[in-house]
Enzyme design. Structure first.
Site, PDB file in Angstrom:
ATOM      1  N   GLU A  57      49.640  -8.179  60.637  1.00 51.53           N
ATOM      2  CA  GLU A  57      49.376  -6.743  60.631  1.00 51.53           C
ATOM      3  C   GLU A  57      49.741  -6.082  61.950  1.00 51.53           C
ATOM      4  O   GLU A  57      49.881  -6.734  62.968  1.00 51.53           O
ATOM      5  CB  GLU A  57      47.893  -6.490  60.353  1.00 51.53           C
ATOM      6  CG  GLU A  57      47.410  -7.089  59.063  1.00 51.53           C
ATOM      7  CD  GLU A  57      45.905  -7.003  58.936  1.00 51.53           C
ATOM      8  OE1 GLU A  57      45.329  -5.963  59.320  1.00 51.53           O
ATOM      9  OE2 GLU A  57      45.312  -7.973  58.451  1.00 51.53           O
ATOM     10  N   CYS A  85      42.795  -5.067  61.950  1.00 53.61           N
ATOM     11  CA  CYS A  85      43.518  -6.327  61.828  1.00 53.61           C
ATOM     12  C   CYS A  85      42.645  -7.408  61.233  1.00 53.61           C
ATOM     13  O   CYS A  85      41.538  -7.657  61.668  1.00 53.61           O
ATOM     14  CB  CYS A  85      44.041  -6.747  63.193  1.00 53.61           C
ATOM     15  SG  CYS A  85      45.377  -5.699  63.748  1.00 53.61           S
TER      16      CYS A  85
END
Length: 354
Positions: free
Chosen positions: A89, A330
């Site tokens: 991510e 994240c």
């Protein structure tokens, strides 16, 4: 041989082995890292060299798998797919001074912080320098922008992937590549002290951000298992060494958990802990994940804690929340995507930005 993770001198050695003049290495490096391209067949290298490179070398590539656009600001939260179909991510944030990008350094994480979604499946693997670089290049190419600040604060612990992270930083800085100033790079770490000393000895003026989150070893042991190996005292000593060596201020990220680390005693312990260290505290309201029962403080409590720290002459700010309508820090975004979830993600806290 992974071409887009090689230093320019390593490319020179490779080019010489193929019987070509060394200046071809500079051309290739610029093609990969200044032009941000991977289609070697369309480069201006000799055909014979292109053939040898294509036959004997590889290029790590990633792609933007999904994009989540905030409707409140210009923040984009991104999923990247790697060659092996693993997913990491990142976040792209727009400020007045330009674009900042938060990138990942590992698939997963083994640090075990209780409030972080990135670590719940453990460490799957490290990213290579080329995969870190490609996160930036893909974003710049897709959106036609220049990223002016890079933050290693996505999934993973950067100093647990030290060698590849260092390689990434040096390639990113190289004048024949992106030529990004070290001062525009930030490494966020939970505090691997021996690697902080190593990084300090590189004497690169990179901003160091410590994921602190509490003010004594007892509570930090329970929140962040890595503290049992690198306790607060060892972290602070390594930070002093880093600050002295690089002439820089250390950022301390502090996730506020209601009733646990936002008390008067925490303010005083924080003052004592950071005594004699050039530092800045970044307060981050907790965004809970399902595996952790801690509560997010309200705005009044957050501001009250900030005032307590300011009264003790500490430099402190509250993190600006960007992309709040696409809550997907994240770790949580990746997990929900793998589970087949929708875009209505809940948010975790990996060190604060993402």
């Amino acid at each position: 041989m992974e071409l887009n993770r090689l230093y320019i001198d390593e490319l020179e050695e490779l080019i010489k082995e193929y019987g070509e003049q060394s200046y071809r290495a500079t051309q290739l490096f610029a093609f990969l890292h200044s032009q941000k391209r991977g289609d070697i067949e369309n480069s201006n290298l000799p055909k014979s060299l292109k053939t040898k490179l294509q036959e004997n070398c590889t290029l790590r590539k990633i792609k933007i798998l999904e994009e989540f656009q905030s409707q409140k600001d210009e923040t984009k939260k991104l999923l990247f797919e790697l060659d092996d179909l693993n997913i990491v991510e990142g976040v792209l944030m727009k400020y007045k001074h330009g674009y900042s990008q938060c990138i990942s350094t590992q698939v997963g994480c083994r640090m075990g912080c209780v409030f972080c979604a990135s670590t719940k499946e453990g460490l799957i693997r490290n990213l290579t320098a080329s995969e870190m670089l490609s996160q930036i290049y893909e974003v710049e190419n897709k959106y036609g922008i220049i990223v002016s600040n890079v933050i290693l604060m996505g999934s993973g612990e950067p100093l647990d992937n030290y060698d590849e992270v260092l390689r990434f930083l040096k390639i990113l800085h190289h004048e024949k590549g992106k030529n990004l100033s070290y001062r525009n790079m930030t490494i966020s770490t939970c505090g691997i002290s021996d690697k902080i000393y190593e990084l300090a000895d590189e004497n690169l003026p990179i901003t160091l951000a410590i994921s602190l989150h509490t003010t004594n070893n007892i509570s930090r042991d329970s929140l962040m298992p890595i503290n049992k190996r690198y306790n607060l005292e060892s972290i602070i000593e390594s930070c002093k060494y880093y600050s002295d060596k690089t002439k820089s201020r250390i950022t301390f990220e502090y996730t506020l958990i209601h009733g646990e680390n936002d008390l008067d005693k925490n303010a005083y312990e924080l003052k004592e802990l950071l005594k004699g260290l050039k530092s800045h505290i970044n307060l981050i309201p907790l965004n809970p994940i399902e595996e952790y029962s801690g509560k997010k403080p309200n705005q009044k409590d957050i501001k009250n804690f900030m005032k307590k720290l300011e009264a003790l002459s500490l430099n402190v700010t509250i993190r600006r929340e960007l992309g709040s309508d696409i809550n997907a820090a994240c770790g949580q975004l990746r997990r929900d995507y793998k589970r087949g979830g929708s875009n209505e993600f809940c948010c975790s806290n990996k060190s604060g930005v993402c």
